[in-house]
Design a protein around this motif. Structure first.
Motif, mmCIF file in Angstrom:
data_model
loop_
_atom_site.group_PDB
_atom_site.id
_atom_site.type_symbol
_atom_site.label_atom_id
_atom_site.label_comp_id
_atom_site.label_asym_id
_atom_site.label_seq_id
_atom_site.Cartn_x
_atom_site.Cartn_y
_atom_site.Cartn_z
ATOM 1 N N VAL A 80 -7.484 1.572 -5.989
ATOM 2 C CA VAL A 80 -8.543 0.658 -5.562
ATOM 3 C C VAL A 80 -9.751 1.485 -5.145
ATOM 4 O O VAL A 80 -9.619 2.421 -4.350
ATOM 5 N N TRP A 129 -3.365 -8.789 4.857
ATOM 6 C CA TRP A 129 -2.181 -9.361 4.200
ATOM 7 C C TRP A 129 -1.738 -10.622 4.933
ATOM 8 O O TRP A 129 -1.454 -11.658 4.314
ATOM 9 N N LEU A 158 -12.262 -4.077 2.305
ATOM 10 C CA LEU A 158 -10.860 -4.421 2.096
ATOM 11 C C LEU A 158 -10.702 -5.850 1.608
ATOM 12 O O LEU A 158 -9.930 -6.136 0.690
ATOM 13 N N TRP A 216 0.854 -1.176 0.000
ATOM 14 C CA TRP A 216 0.000 0.000 0.000
ATOM 15 C C TRP A 216 0.899 1.239 0.000
ATOM 16 O O TRP A 216 2.030 1.203 0.484
ATOM 17 N N HIS A 240 -11.615 -6.170 -2.107
ATOM 18 C CA HIS A 240 -10.662 -5.598 -3.046
ATOM 19 C C HIS A 240 -9.282 -6.251 -2.963
ATOM 20 O O HIS A 240 -8.654 -6.520 -3.996
ATOM 21 N N VAL A 241 -8.819 -6.511 -1.755
ATOM 22 C CA VAL A 241 -7.501 -7.141 -1.617
ATOM 23 C C VAL A 241 -7.542 -8.567 -2.150
ATOM 24 O O VAL A 241 -6.567 -9.059 -2.732
ATOM 25 N N LEU A 255 -0.553 0.078 -4.157
ATOM 26 C CA LEU A 255 -2.001 0.217 -4.058
ATOM 27 C C LEU A 255 -2.332 1.504 -3.317
ATOM 28 O O LEU A 255 -1.651 1.875 -2.358
ATOM 29 N N VAL A 306 -7.059 -8.245 -5.789
ATOM 30 C CA VAL A 306 -5.649 -7.964 -6.091
ATOM 31 C C VAL A 306 -4.827 -9.247 -5.995
ATOM 32 O O VAL A 306 -3.965 -9.526 -6.841
ATOM 33 N N SER A 307 -5.077 -10.054 -4.971
ATOM 34 C CA SER A 307 -4.333 -11.311 -4.793
ATOM 35 C C SER A 307 -4.556 -12.243 -5.970
ATOM 36 O O SER A 307 -3.616 -12.866 -6.480
ATOM 37 N N ALA A 312 -5.695 -3.293 6.749
ATOM 38 C CA ALA A 312 -5.093 -3.825 5.524
ATOM 39 C C ALA A 312 -3.911 -4.726 5.845
ATOM 40 O O ALA A 312 -3.712 -5.773 5.217
#
Length: 575
Positions: free
Chosen positions: A128, A176, A139, A59, A142-143, A100, A146-147, A172
């Motif tokens: 994002v 992760w 989160l 991020w 969206h994350v 991000l 992204v993954s 966030a």
């Protein structure tokens, strides 16, 4: 390199700026058009790299434009931020830095990317569409996207991925950790240490490794699922056997699998009914959906209804929260009802209603829930005979038997013994990273002569035992006592009834009268064999089950079915 990867035709923005190739050529630019992102971004993909490259996912730590929360303090002028400090002290040279940011932080993030590029590194900024970076639900959505995008475009065979935990909101950073520990995102976690805590013993960058209870199991399960799907996708079958009987079973299963017709799998205990059900699911159009197996013979009636259909809070004592039953869990996939012949009449009626209406009602609920499930039923019982006896509903039987597959017992396909045994030995050797065991000629001869009343399950357990107690060779003395004894044949039905049939040699008290139908012949022969075995073993259940070649629970059910009284045995003998 923080170009906007958008085109006038698609997004009504400025034309795509060419990505400068300072170190290597790119074969294409990948456009991310996911609805979860505010705009598409450019991400380079290397082609035919001679060695692995390094990607940093993080991020932005450059802040946002506009009002900030009261607890956000301005960074000191001398503080370069965790991203640039990581780049200064990293143990690898990153080929790409993927940053991000939320919409309010796009401008500062691009300035950060520009400063990174001055050091001959490539950087991309991905905006994002997130209005509240502290919202776990947003989160995660969206994350997670992204993954998935990183896994799709940055093959782990070509890229090593690092994730910086020191940038972004605490929420966030937590996500992760969860995604990486669960194996969803194959990455190394890095933490940049605040300057005040950096010492000669503590370097400025720390590799974070966590051993959280449960996550290793999740990763192992993901790998196993991936391995099994690859195995099935490659055309390999888990049904091991080359006998005509097994070729016919596999061929029939392949023919049935693409349909949604219910399947009834019959066969003795241990013949591999659940394995066949899993293969039918894997070959079907529902392969991407769940496969759920439920053994109907291990629960009491009240508990089984909750297991099948679920329950609401307060539906019964101990029901403190809502629970989904296996029908809901298998929605969109396949449900295996194993030992369906053990269902009570009340549960049979409820199951029939579900199969007719494709709706279930949780225990204690007022409304019905629609379910889309393919049913595979399995049993070792003779359901047609149970229908005639009135212990199994005829209408439910007709619903379940859309397609019937009978799995032959192992003793009727002896040619498959070698294949199965070799497959189990190889699997165990690979799992334990040890040399594969070899059977001596004497041991192999006894294995092939044994009748295997427990079928494949018994064979697998025997092979597993060899792996524990044998070093390199399985000798005759390493076999179980049952295998070392004289070969015994599982009692088979006489082909016809004549005056010289085996039943004519039984005591007159148990000798049956000539039957009029095949089912009566089967019952008379089975009743006579069980009665004679009970008398010769003094009603010792363990000894009697061994003589008959069936397990003790099966013997108990047959004694109750035929109404054969058990004489009181010696209490010192095992029962």
């Amino acid at each position: 390199m923080h170009a906007r990867a958008s085109t006038p035709e698609l997004f009504g923005r400025t034309p795509l700026e060419r990505l400068p190739p300072p170190q290597f050529a790119f074969d294409r630019v990948i456009l991310h058009r996911s609805a979860r992102f505010r705009s598409a971004r450019a991400c380079p993909l290397l082609h035919k790299m001679p060695s692995k490259k390094h990607l940093l996912l993080t991020w932005s730590d450059a802040g946002t434009v506009g009002p900030k929360p009261a607890h956000h303090l301005p960074r000191a002028a001398a503080d370069r931020g965790p991203i640039r400090r990581l780049l200064d002290h990293a143990d690898v040279a990153y080929d790409l830095v993927r940053i991000l940011t939320v919409p309010a932080g796009e401008g500062p993030a691009r300035e950060l990317a520009h400063s990174i590029e001055t050091a001959n590194r490539q950087a991309v900024v991905e905006v994002v569409d997130l209005n509240d970076p502290s919202n776990y639900a947003q989160l995660f959505t969206h994350v997670g996207a992204v993954s998935a995008d990183v896994r799709r475009h940055f093959d782990s065979a070509q890229w090593n991925l690092d994730v910086l935990l020191s940038a972004g909101t605490p929420q966030a950073q937590t996500l992760w950790v969860i995604l990486i520990q669960a194996g969803v995102l194959p990455a190394r976690m890095l933490q940049v240490i605040p300057s005040v805590f950096v010492t000669p013993e503590q370097p400025p960058v720390r590799v974070v490794t966590l051993d959280i209870d449960g996550f290793p199991e999740i990763r192992a399960l993901r790998r196993e699922v991936h391995r099994l799907r690859e195995q099935l996708g490659s055309g390999r079958t888990l049904m091991i056997g080359d006998s005509p009987e097994m070729r016919e079973v596999v061929q029939r299963a392949h023919r049935i699998a693409p349909t949604d017709a219910p399947v009834l799998i019959t066969g003795e205990t241990g013949t591999g009914k659940e394995v066949l059900a899993r293969e039918i699911h894997a070959w079907s159009n529902r392969a991407k959906g769940p496969f759920v197996a439920e053994n109907c013979g291990v629960f009491a009636e009240g508990v089984l209804a909750s297991e099948l259909f679920g329950h609401e809070p307060g539906a019964f004592t101990g029901a403190v929260r809502r629970r989904k039953g296996v029908f809901e869990q298998a929605h969109g996939g396949t449900l295996l009802l194993d030992e369906v012949g053990e269902l009570s009449p009340r549960v049979q009626a409820a199951l029939l209603r579900v199969l007719q209406e494709h709706q279930i009602r949780r225990v204690g609920a007022e409304t019905a829930i629609s379910v889309n499930v393919r049913i595979i039923a399995a049993t070792h019982r003779d359901l047609p005979e149970m229908v005639r006896a009135g212990t199994f509903r005829e209408d439910l039987y007709f619903r379940l038997r859309g397609a019937v597959i009978n799995l032959p017992p192992l003793r009727r396909r002896p040619g498959d013994l070698d294949l199965l045994m070799d497959a189990f030995l190889t699997e165990i050797a690979n799992r334990r990273a040890e040399p594969r065991l070899v059977l001596s000629k004497a041991a192999r001869r006894l294995v092939l002569a044994y009748s295997w009343p427990g079928n494949i399950r018994e064979l697998r357990a025997e092979v597993e035992r060899w792996a524990v107690f044998c070093e390199r060779t399985v000798e005759e003395q390493d076999l179980s006592p049952e295998l070392r004894g004289p070969p015994r044949q599982t009692p088979e039905l006489p082909p016809v009834y004549t005056t010289e049939s085996p039943t004519s040699k039984l005591p007159s008290s148990v000798r049956p009268s000539p039957p009029s139908t095949l089912s009566e012949a089967v019952e008379q022969a089975e009743r006579a064999a069980i009665t004679h075995a009970m008398e010769t073993t003094s009603a010792n259940l363990l000894a009697c089950s061994r003589v008959l070649g069936i397990d003790r629970n099966t013997l108990k059910r047959k004694l109750a079915y035929y109404g054969i009284a058990r004489k009181k045995a010696d209490p010192k003998e095992p029962q």
